[in-house]
Design an enzyme around this catalytic site. Structure first.
Site, PDB file in Angstrom:
ATOM      1  N   LYS A 106       0.834  -1.252  -0.011  1.00 51.07           N
ATOM      2  CA  LYS A 106      -0.078  -0.121  -0.057  1.00 51.07           C
ATOM      3  C   LYS A 106       0.766   1.369  -0.126  1.00 51.07           C
ATOM      4  O   LYS A 106       2.023   1.489   0.889  1.00 51.07           O
ATOM      5  CB  LYS A 106      -0.951   0.119   1.187  1.00 51.07           C
ATOM      6  CG  LYS A 106      -2.093   0.980   1.381  1.00 51.07           C
ATOM      7  CD  LYS A 106      -2.917   0.812   2.610  1.00 51.07           C
ATOM      8  CE  LYS A 106      -3.969   1.830   2.658  1.00 51.07           C
ATOM      9  NZ  LYS A 106      -4.904   1.506   3.652  1.00 51.07           N
ATOM     10  N   SER A 181      -9.693   1.643   2.825  1.00 52.06           N
ATOM     11  CA  SER A 181      -8.752   2.323   2.056  1.00 52.06           C
ATOM     12  C   SER A 181      -7.583   1.423   0.987  1.00 52.06           C
ATOM     13  O   SER A 181      -7.298   2.044   0.284  1.00 52.06           O
ATOM     14  CB  SER A 181      -8.158   3.452   2.743  1.00 52.06           C
ATOM     15  OG  SER A 181      -7.288   2.713   3.661  1.00 52.06           O
ATOM     16  N   SER A 205      -9.949  -0.933   6.902  1.00 48.99           N
ATOM     17  CA  SER A 205      -9.323  -0.813   5.433  1.00 48.99           C
ATOM     18  C   SER A 205      -8.500  -1.949   4.826  1.00 48.99           C
ATOM     19  O   SER A 205      -8.225  -1.857   3.776  1.00 48.99           O
ATOM     20  CB  SER A 205      -8.317   0.479   5.562  1.00 48.99           C
ATOM     21  OG  SER A 205      -8.953   1.484   5.472  1.00 48.99           O
TER      22      SER A 205
HETATM   23  N1  GLN Z   1     -13.357   3.748   6.297  1.00 54.98           N
HETATM   24  C1  GLN Z   1     -12.577   4.277   7.443  1.00 54.98           C
HETATM   25  C2  GLN Z   1     -12.202   5.673   7.615  1.00 54.98           C
HETATM   26  O1  GLN Z   1     -12.339   6.226   6.654  1.00 54.98           O
HETATM   27  C3  GLN Z   1     -11.521   3.271   7.680  1.00 54.98           C
HETATM   28  C4  GLN Z   1     -10.089   3.691   7.154  1.00 54.98           C
HETATM   29  C5  GLN Z   1      -9.131   2.719   7.341  1.00 54.98           C
HETATM   30  O2  GLN Z   1      -9.268   1.723   8.080  1.00 54.98           O
HETATM   31  N2  GLN Z   1      -7.926   3.381   7.179  1.00 54.98           N
HETATM   32  O3  GLN Z   1     -11.501   6.316   8.453  1.00 54.98           O
END
Ligand code: GLN
Length: 517
Positions: A106, A181, A205
């Protein structure tokens, strides 16, 4: 063995486009194999890492214009790494099981000399002078880095549509989002562009994209994998973990990346377990809780039907599955959306155009800060910074931030309480399968609800795994297993047992060609 013969045939026919007939008429291609299958072939020298790397680069070349999983490709670097491993193998050096395996990271994990953008314009040209600990560990395990994966900007989002560059597509249905994400990482594994990838999980994410893309994703216990060199979103919640094609690969990658790191003050003082020893097909007598709050309104009936099938399987194998309650679940999401933005507003203060990243020149320093941050950050990141700054400001700190921390404790206590009597919990990873592109992009609150089943786990700091389990109209369903702190072993064991007992956990065909379904 069968695999070995097949690969020899494959090789003699020109390696890369031949798809072989497997037992029962199913097809197999080089880019569809798991790390443990490939490792066997590499060890026996049926295949070189260079050949394997070329196959993946070719696959990326043929599908990534549709999937858009990568922000940066590191083809030359990958070929050099592969050649080096091939040489070591020829010299008879003892290598790790992941040596020579092509993978992706990532784009929020630092890679020395390789652009690390967090999918943000503010870091578009940032080249870190150092490696994250996970990068270093995978390097020393001999893996081959194919490139960096697209993500929601600074990991804020659930669909990878918030990338500052472009949106990633779901390889199972290009109209659908891959989840977020870590959408690029999950899509790369599902589209057979990388054997495995690393993602990060602050509120879901790793697990949400794993679920939407039909791969295995593990969020380890907080403190289990070093965060050194992971660009911070919300430091008390962030954790790095693997996205893989099966449970065995998940265990292999965990063994390579977990363990104490003096460079991360929140890293747990633990020895690195051999996670493969938990790959046991036996759940007899195990007590599995089914939290009723996760099975209520809003869950797609077809997703529910698959969950019931999984529960049936586990019971057939001798597990005891019972309803339990985590009464503070409904408060987890609002608490998260105070705590995570609060931490983010502090973490992101460093992007000011002074030391690194984008700098937009202006007449004085304050205007320079303003212009740099206005142009460098996207809308969602700005929204989080504003939310977090507000929640931390004097007069509101107690009412919002402190209160959210107290709720966090209650959520954790719910889990502590059920884990007195249960070995792990089973829930959906998401109440629905992947949604369409654009469906929630203009509605942040609806988007936030995507993580309703995953967020409580991050607040509690405990481990959780998403495992593919069937599909609805070609879009994969994910099943979530939640465990006690540092008990990733139980999750691996239950996941492995399910994997051994049903084909519903097997990867679905994605895009054209190379399917193993
Ligand atoms: N969707 C959640 C957020 O926007 C989790 C994102 C993540 O785990 N990085 O904070």
């Amino acid at each position: 063995m069968l695999l070995m013969k097949k690969m020899a045939v494959l090789k003699s026919h020109g390696l890369f486009d031949i798809v072989l007939e497997m037992r029962g008429g199913a097809s197999l291609s080089l880019t569809s194999l798991t790390a443990h299958e490939l490792s066997e072939l590499l060890d026996k020298r049926e295949l070189s890492s260079k050949e394997l790397t070329v196959a993946h680069l070719e696959r990326i070349g043929s599908v990534d214009d549709k999937v858009k999983a990568f922000t940066t490709l590191t083809a030359e670097h990958a070929l050099l790494q592969a050649e080096e491993i091939d040489k070591k193998r020829v010299h008879g050096e003892k290598l790790s099981p992941l040596a020579g395996i092509p993978m992706a990271l990532k784009d929020n994990m630092c890679t020395r000399g390789i652009r690390t953008t967090c999918s943000s314009k503010i870091l578009e040209d940032f080249v870190p002078p150092y490696d994250a600990t996970v990068t270093e560990k995978l390097n020393s395990a001999g893996t081959v880095l194919l490139g960096k994966c697209n993500m929601d900007e600074f990991a804020m989002g659930s669909s990878t549509e918030n990338s500052g560059f472009f949106a990633t597509r779901n390889p199972h249905d290009l109209n659908a989002v891959p989840g977020g994400s870590s959408g690029g990482s999950a899509a790369a594994v599902a589209a057979q562009e990388a054997v495995f990838a690393l993602g990060s999980d602050t509120g879901g994410s790793i697990r949400l994209p794993a679920s939407f893309c039909g791969v295995v994703g593990l969020k380890p216990t907080y403190g289990c994998v070093s965060r050194y060199g992971l660009i911070a979103y919300a430091s008390s919640l962030d954790q790095i973990g693997p996205l893989t094609r099966d449970m065995t690969d998940c265990a292999l990658v965990m063994s390579a990346i977990a363990g104490h790191d003096p460079k991360d003050s929140t890293s747990a003082p633990m020895d690195i377990p051999d996670y493969s020893k938990y790959l046991v097909n036996n759940v007899k007598g195990m007590k599995i809780g089914l939290p009723k709050e996760y099975f209520g309104a809003g869950i797609d009936p077809q997703v529910l039907a698959y969950l019931q099938q999984a529960i049936g399987k586990l019971e057939e194998m001798g597990a005891i599955c019972e309803e339990v309650s985590l009464p503070h679940t409904m408060y987890a999401l609002p608490a998260y959306y105070i705590i995570a933005p609060a931490e983010a507003s502090s973490n992101l203060a460093r992007y000011d155009g002074v030391q690194y990243g984008l700098r937009v020149e202006a007449e004085d320093i304050v205007s320079m800060y303003c212009k740099t941050r206005s142009q460098g950050f996207g809308d969602e990141v700005k929204r989080r910074i504003m939310l977090g700054t507000y929640a931390l400001s004097s007069g509101y700190y107690d009412a919002y931030y402190m209160k959210a921390l107290k709720v966090r404790t209650l959520v954790k206590r719910d889990f502590d309480h059920v884990f007195e009597n249960y070995d792990c919990l089973l829930t959906p990873t998401s109440p629905t399968v992947a949604f369409n592109h654009g469906e929630k992009a203009d509605d942040p609150l609806t988007m936030y609800l995507s993580d309703i089943c995953t967020i409580p786990v991050n607040l509690a700091g405990i481990p959780s795994l998403s495992l593919p389990f069937g599909q609805v109209n070609g879009r994969p369903v994910g099943l979530q297993l939640i465990g006690k702190a540092f008990d990733e072993g139980t999750l691996l064991r239950v996941g492995y047992s399910l994997e051994q007992s049903t084909n519903l956990t097997k990867p679905l065909p994605a895009l054209k060609g190379g399917s193993r379904a």
